[in-house]
Design an enzyme around this catalytic site. Structure first.
Site, PDB file in Angstrom:
ATOM      1  N   GLU A  20       0.813  -1.223   0.000  1.00  0.00           N
ATOM      2  CA  GLU A  20       0.000   0.000   0.000  1.00  0.00           C
ATOM      3  C   GLU A  20       0.849   1.276   0.000  1.00  0.00           C
ATOM      4  O   GLU A  20       0.351   2.358   0.300  1.00  0.00           O
ATOM      5  CB  GLU A  20      -0.935  -0.002   1.207  1.00  0.00           C
ATOM      6  N   SER A 147      -6.525  -2.432   1.632  1.00  0.00           N
ATOM      7  CA  SER A 147      -6.893  -1.845   0.336  1.00  0.00           C
ATOM      8  C   SER A 147      -7.389  -2.880  -0.670  1.00  0.00           C
ATOM      9  O   SER A 147      -7.286  -2.685  -1.874  1.00  0.00           O
ATOM     10  CB  SER A 147      -5.709  -1.071  -0.272  1.00  0.00           C
ATOM     11  N   TYR A 213      -9.387   3.264  -5.653  1.00  0.00           N
ATOM     12  CA  TYR A 213      -8.352   4.269  -5.895  1.00  0.00           C
ATOM     13  C   TYR A 213      -8.176   4.725  -7.337  1.00  0.00           C
ATOM     14  O   TYR A 213      -7.619   5.797  -7.579  1.00  0.00           O
ATOM     15  CB  TYR A 213      -6.997   3.738  -5.400  1.00  0.00           C
ATOM     16  N   ARG A 252     -11.675   3.004  10.737  1.00  0.00           N
ATOM     17  CA  ARG A 252     -12.840   2.801   9.870  1.00  0.00           C
ATOM     18  C   ARG A 252     -13.237   1.336   9.920  1.00  0.00           C
ATOM     19  O   ARG A 252     -12.374   0.450   9.882  1.00  0.00           O
ATOM     20  CB  ARG A 252     -12.495   3.187   8.429  1.00  0.00           C
ATOM     21  N   ASP A 254     -15.693  -1.609   8.117  1.00  0.00           N
ATOM     22  CA  ASP A 254     -16.437  -1.920   6.901  1.00  0.00           C
ATOM     23  C   ASP A 254     -17.476  -2.994   7.182  1.00  0.00           C
ATOM     24  O   ASP A 254     -17.237  -3.912   7.975  1.00  0.00           O
ATOM     25  CB  ASP A 254     -15.484  -2.393   5.802  1.00  0.00           C
ATOM     26  N   GLU A 268     -14.080  -5.863   8.484  1.00  0.00           N
ATOM     27  CA  GLU A 268     -12.736  -5.604   8.988  1.00  0.00           C
ATOM     28  C   GLU A 268     -12.642  -4.207   9.577  1.00  0.00           C
ATOM     29  O   GLU A 268     -13.529  -3.380   9.393  1.00  0.00           O
ATOM     30  CB  GLU A 268     -11.690  -5.760   7.879  1.00  0.00           C
ATOM     31  N   ASN A 270      -9.966  -0.869   9.814  1.00  0.00           N
ATOM     32  CA  ASN A 270      -8.774  -0.196   9.307  1.00  0.00           C
ATOM     33  C   ASN A 270      -8.316   0.803  10.363  1.00  0.00           C
ATOM     34  O   ASN A 270      -9.064   1.713  10.719  1.00  0.00           O
ATOM     35  CB  ASN A 270      -9.081   0.536   8.001  1.00  0.00           C
ATOM     36  N   GLY A 274      -7.260   5.523   4.687  1.00  0.00           N
ATOM     37  CA  GLY A 274      -6.768   6.409   3.639  1.00  0.00           C
ATOM     38  C   GLY A 274      -7.182   7.858   3.867  1.00  0.00           C
ATOM     39  O   GLY A 274      -8.232   8.147   4.434  1.00  0.00           O
TER      40      GLY A 274
END
Length: 307
Positions: A20, A147, A213, A252, A254, A268, A270, A274
């Protein structure tokens, strides 16, 4: 939160050596721009060879860690910063290591009664044995990548074999997960509070690296379309999941919502999300009236040693 010098001298850790790296460089560049606008004294440090020496020599008062993936998000950077006694943003050593391991995260969630798709960690099972347990389709993930790198959807036994091989090229631990058909959501957590939920829509089979992205046709729905009770319930579930892993500061979570049952399943956490122009935490923060610059300062304000 306006311009401030109360942060002292700040190091922005970015880049690194994980898969990443490119995303981290973009995130770090945006963070640096915000700190410049805010009048914060900072240096950008690429987390490659020599970064520890630069930290020691620089006399930094705190670190904004924006290194995504392995090295930056798995407890290693956090361990160095703890040993150097430099306060840093985000979660501590243990929570970072746990959250980076998708299988361990799910194990903790299951133990806490938090809904997550059924899964197996691939060991000696054959593809047919995994299918017999979880059915088809399936999603295959390297356990320690972010990612969506190395992730594949498998709709046949042959595709499952190939997907596991692809994931194994990146990670010794491979997770195979029940496929949930429905809407995908993400919930940012900022200093103990969940931000407004975002619903993600993509024409790809799932929200993969390209959808995150590289393309401009991914759709981000904010408001997310849930009624007030459902959104509040999902926010509460995400915060419980974040806390169960021991995370702090910002992050974050998800989730998916099964289109048949309406149940939410968490995917998951994070711990270093990002901060690019396609990123979700800034989008959610903006919906509460928090500018990108103020979001960066808010994250930085909670830099600490976790012990």
């Amino acid at each position: 939160m306006g311009a401030t010098t109360s942060f002292g001298k700040v190091a922005v850790l970015l880049g690194g050596t994980s898969a990443e790296r490119d995303v981290s460089l973009k995130s770090g560049g945006a963070v640096c721009e915000a700190l410049t606008q805010a009048g914060v004294d900072f240096d950008a440090i690429d987390a490659v060879d020599g970064w520890i020496e630069r930290l020691i020599e620089g006399g930094y008062d705190r670190v904004f860690n924006i290194v995504h993936g392995r090295g930056g998000e798995d407890g290693k950077v956090q361990g160095v910063l703890e040993s150097l006694a430099i306060p840093y943003t985000g979660s501590g050593v243990t929570a970072s290591a746990v959250a980076m391991d998708k299988a361990l995260t799910k194990h903790i969630w299951v133990g806490n009664g938090i809904s997550t798709p059924q899964y197996v960690v691939v060991e000696q099972q054959t593809a047919s044995e995994i299918i017999a347990l979880l059915g088809l389709p399936l999603i295959v993930k390297p356990a320690h990548e972010g990612s969506s790198i190395g992730m594949s959807k498998a709709t046949t036994e042959q595709e499952l074999v190939k997907a596991i091989e692809t994931a194994r090229e990146l990670d010794g631990t491979v997770l195979v997960e029940q496929w949930i058909t429905g809407s995908e959501y993400t919930i940012a957590i900022l200093n103990g509070k969940p931000l407004p939920v975002i619903r993600l829509e993509t024409d790809h089979s799932f929200y993969d690296y390209e959808a995150k992205y590289l393309v401009d046709d991914t759709r981000y729905l904010l408001p997310c379309g849930l009624n007030a009770d459902a959104e509040a319930g999902l926010q509460d579930l995400a915060l419980r999941a974040f806390n169960a892993v021991g995370c702090e500061g910002w992050g974050r979570v998800d989730a998916m919502r099964d289109e048949t049952s309406g149940q939410f399943y968490l995917l998951e956490v994070n711990t270093v999300p990002g901060m690019t122009d396609h990123s979700l935490v800034p989008m959610a923060a903006s919906a509460t009236g928090l500018s990108f610059k103020d979001l960066v300062l808010e994250v930085l304000s909670k830099a600490s040693l976790k012990g």
